[in-house]
Design an enzyme around this catalytic site. Structure first.
Site, mmCIF file in Angstrom:
data_model
loop_
_atom_site.group_PDB
_atom_site.id
_atom_site.type_symbol
_atom_site.label_atom_id
_atom_site.label_comp_id
_atom_site.label_asym_id
_atom_site.label_seq_id
_atom_site.Cartn_x
_atom_site.Cartn_y
_atom_site.Cartn_z
ATOM 1 N N GLU A 127 -5.529 -7.765 -1.297
ATOM 2 C CA GLU A 127 -6.302 -8.092 -0.104
ATOM 3 C C GLU A 127 -7.747 -7.567 -0.345
ATOM 4 O O GLU A 127 -8.231 -6.680 -1.227
ATOM 5 C CB GLU A 127 -5.735 -6.724 0.793
ATOM 6 C CG GLU A 127 -4.332 -7.149 1.477
ATOM 7 C CD GLU A 127 -3.823 -6.082 2.496
ATOM 8 O OE1 GLU A 127 -4.698 -5.571 3.058
ATOM 9 O OE2 GLU A 127 -2.579 -6.115 2.455
ATOM 10 N N GLU A 180 0.763 -1.168 -0.100
ATOM 11 C CA GLU A 180 0.102 -0.017 0.020
ATOM 12 C C GLU A 180 0.973 1.093 -0.006
ATOM 13 O O GLU A 180 0.700 2.047 1.008
ATOM 14 C CB GLU A 180 -0.950 0.114 1.344
ATOM 15 C CG GLU A 180 -1.978 -1.116 1.209
ATOM 16 C CD GLU A 180 -3.031 -1.015 2.244
ATOM 17 O OE1 GLU A 180 -4.112 -1.536 1.989
ATOM 18 O OE2 GLU A 180 -2.770 -0.390 3.109
#
Ligand code: BG6
Length: 508
Positions: free
Chosen positions: A392, A194
């Protein structure tokens, strides 16, 4: 099934997977000479309400306090789910489920305790050798996140993490070792988890202590650290192509962002523009790492935020010549943006948002929006035309052990079933999604709140928020459900998804 040239099912080799991060699952923070990392220094603070989800930032002042008197605090990520001592069992359970790919990260300080060493710790190397051996044994493909929210504390104190350009070389030394040692054994690589987290919490995303920064302008601070990470990712990609591809020609490297899929709150043009602008910021990362350069709107943004990005002449060449192969992202929810403030807010992944009246909320107040996943997949494909991977997705929820000793996590099954169906819809739309790794496939410590009770797993871990428990593993109903999804390559989705199935743990 292909008809009218439309694929209406998951491709044969679709990667059904599960994901974890070393800092949330491994524990064993003081084993084998491991050094302290940023995530080891996040002290547990109870939440004060449903929207109170952001407890991962640490200031320099706090860090000093924690280092001086660690005994006064509890640091849940140091314990994780104790995978360090349950590795064989964890991978065996994933293997028996039929998992195709396991996304995990490497703890930088388990190999290089300060980040400055030239050679790694033997015990750390052995731990990951064992992990790769187990993945081979159970025919699970490895997807390695080089680093997932953990930087050596030593480098944070010495150079303030990725605020400094010097951090690029430390990172590359670490990455080079991974490529040399395990390049043959992992097909998929992700340089950073991320990347856009650096804009939200520079400590978590980039190891930057904001109160020790040389930049007074917080926007400049965040984008400067991000720039160093972008250059580091491109340079790592160069190394990957030099070291890994000759021994593993099918290997791929991709970037990873927390996808912020925005809806405009109204049809007012200004709200529509705000949604577009937020999208542009989120997509700066694939713009730079897939297209190879900063888009013009970013230069305007830097100008309007009164700073000049500090770059070296080589950066632009490095970025342009070393673009990555795929885009991966986390997707949990959608967000609303609009000019008018004062609306009811909900919590969310990475940032909170305005309440969307059409969506249900999770127990942690995150909006649930499977359709948003289809939208996001289509948008990313339309814009970048590279393969996509959902690194995810999952539901954080409280689980209870029922009187029959089992965990009937029907809510998690429903959540995943709907999101998987949305992926199938996107595939039917023509989007090349090559897999998904369900987040926190084994219960682990929450990144945002450091709670153990916020569980994502299909495998339960017996531990509570204070670190009490046996840490024994137990499969949930979602484990059996996922096993079936994998064995039918998604054909079991939809029908009967909500029917609880018996646990297979006894057969293992
Ligand atoms: C992602 C992170 O943002 O969200 C994970 O990459 C994290 O590390 C996941 O665990 C879920 O967030 P949380 O705060 O519920 O753990």
């Amino acid at each position: 099934m292909v008809k009218n040239n439309v694929r209406t099912s998951f491709p044969e080799n679709f990667l059904w997977g599960g994901a974890t991060a070393a800092s949330q699952v491994e524990g064993g923070y003081d084993r084998g000479g491991r050094g302290l990392s940023t995530s080891d220094m996040v002290a547990y603070k109870p939440r004060t309400g449903k929207n109170d989800n952001m407890k991962f930032n640490v200031t320099g002042k706090e860090l000093d306090k924690y280092l001086e008197h660690p005994e006064d605090y509890y640091f849940p990520k140091r314990k994780g789910s104790q995978q360090y001592d349950h590795l064989e069992e964890d991978i065996r359970l994933l293997g028996k489920m039929g998992l195709k790919v396991y996304r995990f990260s490497i703890s930088w300080t388990r190999l290089f305790p300060t980040g400055e060493e030239d050679s790694p710790l033997i015990e750390g190397v052995k731990f990951y050798d064992k992990l790769f051996d187990l993945l081979d044994k159970y025919h699970i493909e490895a997807m390695v996140t080089i680093t997932h929210y953990e930087y050596p504390i030593h480098l944070v104190q010495k150079i303030n993490g990725f605020e400094s350009r010097k951090m690029i070389d430390y990172y590359l030394k670490f990455a080079k070792f991974l490529f040399k040692r395990w390049g043959k054994r992992a097909k998929y690589w992700i340089p950073f988890n991320e990347m856009n987290m650096t804009l939200i919490s520079p400590y978590t995303g980039a190891g930057v202590l904001e109160d020790r920064s040389k930049y007074k302008n917080p926007t400049q601070r965040a984008y400067q650290a991000s720039h160093h990470q972008l250059v580091a990712a491109a340079k790592a990609t160069k190394l990957f192509r030099e070291i890994v591809l000759p021994v593993n020609p099918d290997a791929k490297i991709g970037l990873m962002i927390a996808r912020i899929e925005n809806y405009a709150g109204t049809v007012k043009p200004v709200d529509q523009y705000m949604a577009l602008h937020d999208d542009e910021i989120n997509l700066m990362y694939p713009e730079v790492l897939i297209r190879g350069k900063y888009p013009n709107y970013m230069w305007r943004f830097f100008e309007e935020n009164n700073f000049e990005l500090e770059t070296e002449p080589e950066d632009f060449d490095v970025l342009e010549k070393n673009t990555l192969d795929f885009i991966s992202f986390s997707y949990y929810m959608t967000y609303i943006v609009q000019e008018e403030k004062g609306k009811t807010h909900t919590s969310g992944n990475v940032i909170g948002t305005i309440m969307n009246p059409y969506l249900e909320l999770s127990e942690w107040s995150w909006p649930i929006d499977p359709m948003g996943l289809r939208i996001t997949l289509n948008k990313l494909w339309d814009k970048f035309q590279v393969p996509l991977f959902i690194a995810e997705n999952g539901l954080g929820a409280k689980d209870e052990i029922a009187s029959d000793g089992k965990i009937h996590d029907i809510y998690r099954i429903q959540y995943l079933d709907k999101h998987f169906q949305a992926i199938r819809e996107a595939i039917t739309d023509g989007v090349p999604v090559f897999g998904i790794t369900v987040w926190g496939i084994i219960d682990l410590v929450s990144a945002g709140t450091s709670e153990m009770s916020k569980r994502y797993g299909v495998i339960y871990v017996d531990a509570d928020d204070a670190g009490n428990g046996t840490y024994q593993r137990k499969t949930k109903d979602s484990y059996d459900w996922y096993k079936k999804v994998i064995s039918t390559n998604g054909k079991s989705l939809g029908s009967g998804a909500a029917v609880a199935v018996p646990s297979v743990l006894d057969d293992l």
